[in-house]
Design a protein around this motif. Structure first.
Motif, PDB file in Angstrom:
ATOM      1  N   ASP A  62       0.802  -1.130   0.028  1.00  0.00           N
ATOM      2  CA  ASP A  62      -0.051   0.004  -0.170  1.00  0.00           C
ATOM      3  C   ASP A  62       0.840   1.314   0.003  1.00  0.00           C
ATOM      4  OD1 ASP A  62      -2.263   1.452   0.041  1.00  0.00           O
ATOM      5  OD2 ASP A  62      -2.426   1.657   2.127  1.00  0.00           O
ATOM      6  N   ALA A 155     -12.000  15.432  -1.556  1.00  0.00           N
ATOM      7  CA  ALA A 155     -11.669  15.774  -2.973  1.00  0.00           C
ATOM      8  C   ALA A 155     -11.813  16.961  -3.726  1.00  0.00           C
ATOM      9  CB  ALA A 155     -12.015  14.308  -3.881  1.00  0.00           C
ATOM     10  N   THR A 176      -0.201   5.058  -2.013  1.00  0.00           N
ATOM     11  CA  THR A 176      -1.409   4.248  -1.365  1.00  0.00           C
ATOM     12  C   THR A 176      -2.568   4.615  -2.036  1.00  0.00           C
ATOM     13  OG1 THR A 176      -2.331   6.160  -0.103  1.00  0.00           O
ATOM     14  CG2 THR A 176      -0.252   5.287   0.730  1.00  0.00           C
ATOM     15  N   GLY A 177      -3.423   3.439  -1.564  1.00  0.00           N
ATOM     16  CA  GLY A 177      -4.700   3.209  -2.295  1.00  0.00           C
ATOM     17  C   GLY A 177      -5.626   4.380  -1.896  1.00  0.00           C
ATOM     18  N   TYR A 178      -5.437   4.837  -0.640  1.00  0.00           N
ATOM     19  CA  TYR A 178      -6.370   5.977  -0.302  1.00  0.00           C
ATOM     20  C   TYR A 178      -5.819   7.351  -1.203  1.00  0.00           C
ATOM     21  CZ  TYR A 178      -8.067  10.045   2.217  1.00  0.00           C
ATOM     22  OH  TYR A 178      -8.689  11.267   2.663  1.00  0.00           O
ATOM     23  N   ASP A 180      -4.615   7.130  -4.233  1.00  0.00           N
ATOM     24  CA  ASP A 180      -4.916   6.870  -5.723  1.00  0.00           C
ATOM     25  C   ASP A 180      -6.555   7.237  -5.657  1.00  0.00           C
ATOM     26  OD1 ASP A 180      -2.677   6.161  -6.249  1.00  0.00           O
ATOM     27  OD2 ASP A 180      -3.029   4.069  -5.985  1.00  0.00           O
ATOM     28  N   ALA A 181      -7.253   6.824  -4.623  1.00  0.00           N
ATOM     29  CA  ALA A 181      -8.673   7.194  -4.628  1.00  0.00           C
ATOM     30  C   ALA A 181      -9.249   8.505  -4.489  1.00  0.00           C
ATOM     31  CB  ALA A 181      -9.694   6.141  -3.492  1.00  0.00           C
ATOM     32  N   LEU A 182      -8.428   9.359  -3.736  1.00  0.00           N
ATOM     33  CA  LEU A 182      -8.661  10.609  -3.760  1.00  0.00           C
ATOM     34  C   LEU A 182      -8.505  11.263  -5.076  1.00  0.00           C
ATOM     35  CD1 LEU A 182      -9.599  12.673  -1.387  1.00  0.00           C
ATOM     36  CD2 LEU A 182      -7.052  12.915  -1.141  1.00  0.00           C
ATOM     37  N   TRP A 183      -7.377  10.827  -5.768  1.00  0.00           N
ATOM     38  CA  TRP A 183      -6.809  11.369  -6.957  1.00  0.00           C
ATOM     39  C   TRP A 183      -8.246  11.154  -8.138  1.00  0.00           C
ATOM     40  CZ3 TRP A 183      -4.465  14.751  -9.848  1.00  0.00           C
ATOM     41  CH2 TRP A 183      -4.111  14.405 -11.256  1.00  0.00           C
ATOM     42  N   GLN A 184      -8.613   9.961  -8.031  1.00  0.00           N
ATOM     43  CA  GLN A 184      -9.686   9.537  -9.015  1.00  0.00           C
ATOM     44  C   GLN A 184     -10.927  10.362  -9.061  1.00  0.00           C
ATOM     45  OE1 GLN A 184     -10.015   5.399  -8.204  1.00  0.00           O
ATOM     46  NE2 GLN A 184      -8.580   4.779  -9.794  1.00  0.00           N
ATOM     47  N   VAL A 185     -11.157  10.829  -7.729  1.00  0.00           N
ATOM     48  CA  VAL A 185     -12.377  11.779  -7.435  1.00  0.00           C
ATOM     49  C   VAL A 185     -11.989  13.042  -7.896  1.00  0.00           C
ATOM     50  CG1 VAL A 185     -14.005  12.313  -5.811  1.00  0.00           C
ATOM     51  CG2 VAL A 185     -13.467  10.018  -5.747  1.00  0.00           C
TER      52      VAL A 185
END
Length: 204
Positions: A62, A155, A176-178, A180-185
């Motif tokens: 992660d 985000a 990290t996964g978090y 990456d998710a924040l960036w996607q949003v």
């Protein structure tokens, strides 16, 4: 029995070098900075800094964190090494090492992190809260600080850049996964930043 013993009897760099060469899961404590352990693999080492590939509770890699060697209070082989290694293998989680990652100073570390991931986490020491994370994109570098255009937990991009003095930074994380998710949003910020406020007037 652990093959790597706590560094108090051997010297921190000797233990870190052995961990780097052996490629075994470790656990690392920074009691002055934050309670608990960092779990992962030592994959980079310089005079002052250590690059760690973190292993999360779900037994998956992660992201990465760079810590200051001077802050380490304990480093030892993970007591659950056999389980960790088997779980990572069964989950087909290969250890990925960023190529030619510099560990010279916080400026070069932040620049390198931005080449490997769209967001980074600058983690600074605040007296009452310990280590506090600020997430965003590197917006510039001053002689004594990083400039970070931050994204909040919902985000949303901030309109300006915060500055974080090198002497305040305890660690920098990326991938990290978090994050990456924040960036996607959040996506790439589309609005220009507000004019830069002099550091002496900064709220950070």
């Amino acid at each position: 029995m652990s093959t790597v013993v706590p560094f108090k009897s051997r010297g921190v760099r000797a233990v870190l070098r052995e961990a780097l060469d052996a490629r075994i899961p470790m656990r690392i404590a920074r009691e002055r900075i934050q309670p608990g352990w960092i779990h992962g693999y030592v994959i980079g080492l310089s005079r002052d800094f250590c690059l760690i590939a973190e292993v999360g509770d779900a037994m998956r890699f992660d992201g990465y964190v760079i810590v200051t060697i001077a802050d380490l209070s304990q480093i030892e082989e993970d007591p659950s090494r056999e389980f960790v290694e088997k779980a990572l293998a069964l989950r087909d989680e290969p250890l990925t090492i960023p190529k030619d990652f510099p560990l010279d100073d916080w400026a070069t570390i932040a620049e390198a992190a931005m080449r490997f991931a769209p967001l980074l986490s600058v983690n600074v020491i605040e007296d009452d809260a310990g280590e506090v994370s600020y997430i965003g994109q590197l917006a510039g570098i001053e002689s004594d600080a990083l400039l970070l255009r931050e994204v909040d937990p919902n985000a949303h991009w901030h309109a300006d850049a915060g500055d974080y003095g090198f002497d305040e930074i305890a660690s920098i994380g990326f991938g990290t996964g978090y994050l990456d998710a924040l960036w996607q949003v959040a996506g790439t910020p589309t609005d220009p930043m507000s004019p830069r406020v002099p550091r002496s007037d900064s709220v950070h």
